[in-house]
Design an enzyme around this catalytic site. Structure first.
Site, short mmCIF file in Angstrom:
data_model
loop_
_atom_site.label_atom_id
_atom_site.label_comp_id
_atom_site.label_asym_id
_atom_site.label_seq_id
_atom_site.Cartn_x
_atom_site.Cartn_y
_atom_site.Cartn_z
N ASN A 119 0.87 -1.18 0.00
CA ASN A 119 0.00 0.00 0.00
C ASN A 119 0.91 1.23 0.00
OD1 ASN A 119 -1.73 2.08 0.58
ND2 ASN A 119 -2.25 1.38 2.65
N LYS A 148 0.07 4.28 -0.18
CA LYS A 148 -0.56 5.44 0.48
C LYS A 148 -0.40 6.70 -0.36
CE LYS A 148 0.12 3.23 4.90
NZ LYS A 148 0.16 3.36 6.33
N HIS A 170 -9.32 0.68 5.49
CA HIS A 170 -7.99 0.89 6.08
C HIS A 170 -8.13 1.77 7.33
CE1 HIS A 170 -3.87 2.23 6.63
NE2 HIS A 170 -3.52 1.13 5.98
N GLU A 216 -6.56 4.21 8.33
CA GLU A 216 -6.48 5.66 8.08
C GLU A 216 -7.80 6.20 7.54
OE1 GLU A 216 -2.86 5.30 5.83
OE2 GLU A 216 -1.88 4.67 7.68
N GLU A 265 -4.97 -5.46 10.81
CA GLU A 265 -3.98 -4.41 10.98
C GLU A 265 -4.24 -3.68 12.31
OE1 GLU A 265 -2.20 -3.23 6.96
OE2 GLU A 265 -3.88 -1.91 7.34
N GLY A 302 2.69 1.90 10.88
CA GLY A 302 3.61 3.03 10.69
C GLY A 302 4.33 3.43 11.97
N SER A 334 3.75 -2.49 10.38
CA SER A 334 5.21 -2.49 10.50
C SER A 334 5.84 -3.83 10.10
CB SER A 334 5.63 -2.08 11.92
OG SER A 334 5.18 -0.76 12.20
C1 PEP Z 1 -0.59 -0.15 6.22
O1 PEP Z 1 -0.70 1.02 5.98
O2 PEP Z 1 -1.47 -0.91 5.81
C2 PEP Z 1 0.55 -0.59 6.99
C3 PEP Z 1 0.53 -1.77 7.50
O3 PEP Z 1 1.59 0.30 7.16
P1 PEP Z 1 3.03 -0.01 7.80
O4 PEP Z 1 3.55 -1.26 7.13
O5 PEP Z 1 3.86 1.20 7.47
O6 PEP Z 1 2.83 -0.19 9.26
#
Ligand code: PEP
Length: 250
Positions: free
Chosen positions: A10, A12, A95, A97, A167, A173, A213
Protein backbone atom coordinates in the site's frame (compact mmCIF):
# COMPACT_ATOMS: atom_id res chain seq x y z
CA UNK A 1 -5.51 -26.47 4.23
CA UNK A 2 -2.84 -24.88 2.12
CA UNK A 3 -3.48 -21.31 1.09
CA UNK A 4 -1.28 -19.12 -1.11
CA UNK A 5 0.61 -16.25 0.52
CA UNK A 6 -0.59 -12.83 -0.57
CA UNK A 7 1.83 -9.89 -0.27
CA UNK A 8 0.41 -6.44 -0.94
CA UNK A 9 2.06 -3.04 -0.97
CA UNK A 10 0.00 0.00 0.00
CA UNK A 11 1.86 3.06 -1.26
CA UNK A 12 -0.56 5.44 0.48
CA UNK A 13 -0.17 9.13 -0.46
CA UNK A 14 3.39 8.73 -1.73
CA UNK A 15 5.10 8.94 -5.11
CA UNK A 16 4.74 10.97 -8.26
CA UNK A 17 3.96 9.03 -11.43
CA UNK A 18 7.66 8.84 -12.33
CA UNK A 19 8.59 7.53 -8.88
CA UNK A 20 5.73 5.03 -8.95
CA UNK A 21 6.80 3.84 -12.40
CA UNK A 22 10.39 3.27 -11.23
CA UNK A 23 9.25 1.15 -8.29
CA UNK A 24 6.69 -0.79 -10.35
CA UNK A 25 9.33 -1.62 -12.99
CA UNK A 26 11.74 -2.88 -10.33
CA UNK A 27 9.04 -5.08 -8.78
CA UNK A 28 7.93 -6.52 -12.12
CA UNK A 29 11.52 -7.51 -12.93
CA UNK A 30 12.35 -8.97 -9.54
CA UNK A 31 9.08 -10.72 -8.81
CA UNK A 32 8.57 -12.37 -12.16
CA UNK A 33 9.47 -15.74 -10.66
CA UNK A 34 7.90 -14.92 -7.30
CA UNK A 35 5.92 -17.74 -5.76
CA UNK A 36 3.22 -15.78 -3.98
CA UNK A 37 0.22 -13.62 -4.90
CA UNK A 38 1.19 -9.93 -5.31
CA UNK A 39 -0.53 -6.56 -5.31
CA UNK A 40 0.58 -2.95 -5.49
CA UNK A 41 -1.80 -0.14 -4.57
CA UNK A 42 -0.51 3.25 -5.70
CA UNK A 43 -2.33 6.57 -5.29
CA UNK A 44 -5.21 7.21 -7.69
CA UNK A 45 -2.97 9.57 -9.68
CA UNK A 46 -0.46 6.82 -10.47
CA UNK A 47 -2.91 3.98 -11.19
CA UNK A 48 -2.81 4.37 -14.95
CA UNK A 49 0.99 4.61 -15.08
CA UNK A 50 1.52 1.62 -12.79
CA UNK A 51 -1.31 -0.30 -14.46
CA UNK A 52 0.50 -0.16 -17.79
CA UNK A 53 3.65 -1.56 -16.18
CA UNK A 54 2.07 -4.43 -14.21
CA UNK A 55 -0.46 -5.44 -16.88
CA UNK A 56 -0.03 -9.10 -17.83
CA UNK A 57 2.44 -9.75 -14.98
CA UNK A 58 1.96 -11.62 -11.71
CA UNK A 59 1.40 -8.31 -9.86
CA UNK A 60 -2.17 -7.11 -9.52
CA UNK A 61 -3.22 -3.46 -9.54
CA UNK A 62 -5.02 -2.16 -6.47
CA UNK A 63 -6.73 1.04 -5.40
CA UNK A 64 -6.62 2.25 -1.80
CA UNK A 65 -10.31 3.16 -1.57
CA UNK A 66 -13.41 3.86 -3.66
CA UNK A 67 -16.61 5.87 -3.35
CA UNK A 68 -19.70 4.23 -1.86
CA UNK A 69 -21.81 5.13 -4.93
CA UNK A 70 -21.31 4.24 -8.57
CA UNK A 71 -21.36 7.82 -9.82
CA UNK A 72 -22.96 11.20 -9.23
CA UNK A 73 -22.46 14.32 -7.18
CA UNK A 74 -19.62 13.17 -4.90
CA UNK A 75 -16.94 15.83 -5.14
CA UNK A 76 -13.46 14.45 -4.55
CA UNK A 77 -14.45 10.79 -4.69
CA UNK A 78 -13.39 8.11 -7.20
CA UNK A 79 -15.92 5.54 -8.40
CA UNK A 80 -15.67 1.82 -9.07
CA UNK A 81 -16.51 2.54 -12.72
CA UNK A 82 -13.51 4.85 -13.02
CA UNK A 83 -11.27 2.32 -11.27
CA UNK A 84 -12.42 -0.45 -13.59
CA UNK A 85 -11.66 1.84 -16.55
CA UNK A 86 -8.05 2.06 -15.30
CA UNK A 87 -7.67 -1.71 -15.04
CA UNK A 88 -7.82 -1.85 -11.24
CA UNK A 89 -8.44 -5.41 -10.00
CA UNK A 90 -8.47 -5.05 -6.21
CA UNK A 91 -9.76 -2.37 -3.82
CA UNK A 92 -8.47 -1.95 -0.26
CA UNK A 93 -11.37 -0.91 2.00
CA UNK A 94 -11.66 0.03 5.65
CA UNK A 95 -7.99 0.89 6.08
CA UNK A 96 -7.45 2.30 9.57
CA UNK A 97 -6.48 5.66 8.08
CA UNK A 98 -9.87 5.77 6.36
CA UNK A 99 -11.64 4.67 9.57
CA UNK A 100 -9.85 6.96 11.99
CA UNK A 101 -8.71 10.04 10.04
CA UNK A 102 -11.69 10.20 7.67
CA UNK A 103 -14.22 8.73 10.11
CA UNK A 104 -15.46 5.92 7.88
CA UNK A 105 -17.75 3.64 9.85
CA UNK A 106 -18.67 -0.02 9.40
CA UNK A 107 -21.85 0.88 7.51
CA UNK A 108 -20.05 2.98 4.91
CA UNK A 109 -17.26 0.44 4.54
CA UNK A 110 -19.80 -2.35 4.07
CA UNK A 111 -21.52 -0.35 1.33
CA UNK A 112 -18.19 0.00 -0.46
CA UNK A 113 -17.39 -3.72 -0.03
CA UNK A 114 -20.68 -4.74 -1.64
CA UNK A 115 -20.34 -2.20 -4.44
CA UNK A 116 -16.79 -3.30 -5.25
CA UNK A 117 -17.80 -6.97 -5.31
CA UNK A 118 -20.85 -6.20 -7.47
CA UNK A 119 -18.47 -4.69 -10.02
CA UNK A 120 -16.20 -7.73 -10.06
CA UNK A 121 -13.29 -6.46 -7.97
CA UNK A 122 -11.39 -8.36 -5.34
CA UNK A 123 -11.46 -6.62 -1.97
CA UNK A 124 -9.04 -6.38 0.93
CA UNK A 125 -11.14 -5.57 3.99
CA UNK A 126 -8.97 -4.11 6.77
CA UNK A 127 -9.88 -4.60 10.41
CA UNK A 128 -7.98 -3.83 13.58
CA UNK A 129 -8.19 -2.45 17.08
CA UNK A 130 -6.84 0.74 18.63
CA UNK A 131 -4.23 0.51 21.41
CA UNK A 132 -6.78 1.41 24.08
CA UNK A 133 -9.12 -1.29 22.79
CA UNK A 134 -6.32 -3.87 23.00
CA UNK A 135 -5.42 -2.72 26.50
CA UNK A 136 -9.06 -3.03 27.53
CA UNK A 137 -9.10 -6.64 26.29
CA UNK A 138 -11.38 -5.80 23.38
CA UNK A 139 -9.14 -6.65 20.40
CA UNK A 140 -11.05 -9.79 19.40
CA UNK A 141 -14.44 -8.15 19.84
CA UNK A 142 -13.48 -5.11 17.74
CA UNK A 143 -12.07 -7.24 14.93
CA UNK A 144 -15.12 -9.50 15.07
CA UNK A 145 -17.49 -6.55 14.80
CA UNK A 146 -15.57 -4.98 11.92
CA UNK A 147 -15.47 -8.34 10.10
CA UNK A 148 -19.15 -9.15 10.60
CA UNK A 149 -20.36 -5.63 9.76
CA UNK A 150 -17.94 -5.27 6.85
CA UNK A 151 -19.15 -8.52 5.29
CA UNK A 152 -22.91 -7.95 5.68
CA UNK A 153 -24.66 -8.90 2.46
CA UNK A 154 -21.58 -10.63 1.01
CA UNK A 155 -22.68 -13.98 -0.39
CA UNK A 156 -20.91 -17.31 0.06
CA UNK A 157 -20.01 -17.09 -3.63
CA UNK A 158 -18.50 -13.61 -3.39
CA UNK A 159 -16.47 -14.20 -0.23
CA UNK A 160 -13.85 -15.96 -2.38
CA UNK A 161 -12.95 -12.48 -3.69
CA UNK A 162 -12.44 -11.04 -0.21
CA UNK A 163 -9.17 -11.03 1.74
CA UNK A 164 -9.23 -9.81 5.33
CA UNK A 165 -6.25 -7.78 6.54
CA UNK A 166 -5.73 -7.69 10.29
CA UNK A 167 -3.98 -4.41 10.98
CA UNK A 168 -3.75 -3.42 14.65
CA UNK A 169 -3.91 0.36 14.48
CA UNK A 170 -1.13 0.78 17.07
CA UNK A 171 1.25 -1.17 14.81
CA UNK A 172 0.69 0.80 11.62
CA UNK A 173 3.61 3.03 10.69
CA UNK A 174 4.86 2.96 14.29
CA UNK A 175 7.59 0.34 14.06
CA UNK A 176 5.68 -1.70 16.68
CA UNK A 177 4.71 -5.09 15.31
CA UNK A 178 2.28 -7.46 16.97
CA UNK A 179 4.15 -10.55 18.07
CA UNK A 180 3.52 -13.50 15.74
CA UNK A 181 1.60 -15.12 18.63
CA UNK A 182 -0.64 -12.09 19.26
CA UNK A 183 -1.31 -11.70 15.54
CA UNK A 184 -2.04 -15.41 15.14
CA UNK A 185 -4.58 -15.29 17.98
CA UNK A 186 -6.58 -12.59 16.19
CA UNK A 187 -6.22 -14.26 12.79
CA UNK A 188 -7.53 -17.52 14.25
CA UNK A 189 -10.44 -15.62 15.78
CA UNK A 190 -11.27 -13.92 12.48
CA UNK A 191 -11.26 -17.31 10.76
CA UNK A 192 -13.64 -18.61 13.43
CA UNK A 193 -15.93 -15.64 12.78
CA UNK A 194 -15.79 -16.36 9.04
CA UNK A 195 -16.66 -20.01 9.75
CA UNK A 196 -19.76 -18.90 11.63
CA UNK A 197 -20.78 -16.77 8.65
CA UNK A 198 -19.82 -19.05 5.75
CA UNK A 199 -19.04 -22.50 7.17
CA UNK A 200 -15.70 -24.05 8.06
CA UNK A 201 -14.75 -25.17 4.53
CA UNK A 202 -15.17 -21.71 3.05
CA UNK A 203 -13.48 -20.04 6.01
CA UNK A 204 -10.48 -22.32 5.62
CA UNK A 205 -9.91 -20.85 2.15
CA UNK A 206 -10.11 -17.17 3.12
CA UNK A 207 -6.78 -15.34 3.04
CA UNK A 208 -6.03 -13.26 6.14
CA UNK A 209 -3.10 -10.86 5.80
CA UNK A 210 -1.27 -9.21 8.66
CA UNK A 211 -0.35 -5.54 8.44
CA UNK A 212 1.50 -3.27 10.83
CA UNK A 213 5.21 -2.49 10.50
CA UNK A 214 5.98 -5.64 8.51
CA UNK A 215 9.65 -5.52 7.58
CA UNK A 216 12.13 -7.91 5.93
CA UNK A 217 13.32 -9.10 9.35
CA UNK A 218 9.91 -9.99 10.83
CA UNK A 219 7.97 -11.17 7.78
CA UNK A 220 8.96 -14.83 7.83
CA UNK A 221 8.18 -15.29 11.54
CA UNK A 222 4.73 -13.77 11.10
CA UNK A 223 3.94 -15.82 8.03
CA UNK A 224 5.08 -19.02 9.68
CA UNK A 225 1.91 -18.88 11.76
CA UNK A 226 -0.93 -21.12 10.63
CA UNK A 227 -3.54 -18.43 10.04
CA UNK A 228 -1.29 -15.64 8.69
CA UNK A 229 -1.54 -15.82 4.91
CA UNK A 230 0.50 -12.83 3.83
CA UNK A 231 1.09 -9.19 4.53
CA UNK A 232 -0.33 -5.78 3.76
CA UNK A 233 2.77 -3.62 3.80
CA UNK A 234 2.91 0.17 4.08
CA UNK A 235 6.26 1.84 4.82
CA UNK A 236 8.41 -1.07 3.68
CA UNK A 237 6.49 -1.24 0.38
CA UNK A 238 7.84 2.13 -0.74
CA UNK A 239 11.26 0.81 -1.72
CA UNK A 240 12.16 -2.27 -3.74
CA UNK A 241 15.01 -2.96 -1.29
CA UNK A 242 12.60 -3.46 1.59
CA UNK A 243 9.52 -4.80 -0.24
CA UNK A 244 11.28 -7.49 -2.27
CA UNK A 245 12.69 -9.49 0.67
CA UNK A 246 9.17 -9.54 2.17
CA UNK A 247 7.59 -10.47 -1.16
CA UNK A 248 10.15 -13.21 -1.75
CA UNK A 249 10.21 -14.62 1.76
CA UNK A 250 10.71 -18.38 1.62
C1 PEP B 1 -0.59 -0.15 6.22
O1 PEP B 1 -0.70 1.02 5.98
O2 PEP B 1 -1.47 -0.91 5.81
C2 PEP B 1 0.55 -0.59 6.99
C3 PEP B 1 0.53 -1.77 7.50
O3 PEP B 1 1.59 0.30 7.16
P1 PEP B 1 3.03 -0.01 7.80
O4 PEP B 1 3.55 -1.26 7.13
O5 PEP B 1 3.86 1.20 7.47
O6 PEP B 1 2.83 -0.19 9.26
Amino acid sequence: MSRPYYIAGNWKMHKTRAEAADLAKALVTDLKDGKHKYLVAPSFTALETVGTIVKGTNIMLGAQDCACEEQGAHTGEVSVLQLKDLGVQVIILGHSERRHIYKEDDLLINKKVNLALKHGFEVILCVGELLEEREAGKAEAVCERQTVEGLKGVSAGDIARVTIAYEPVWAIGTGKTATPEDAEAIHAHIRKVAAKLYGADTAAKILIQYGGSVKPDNAAALMAKENIDGALVGGAALKADTFLPIAKFA
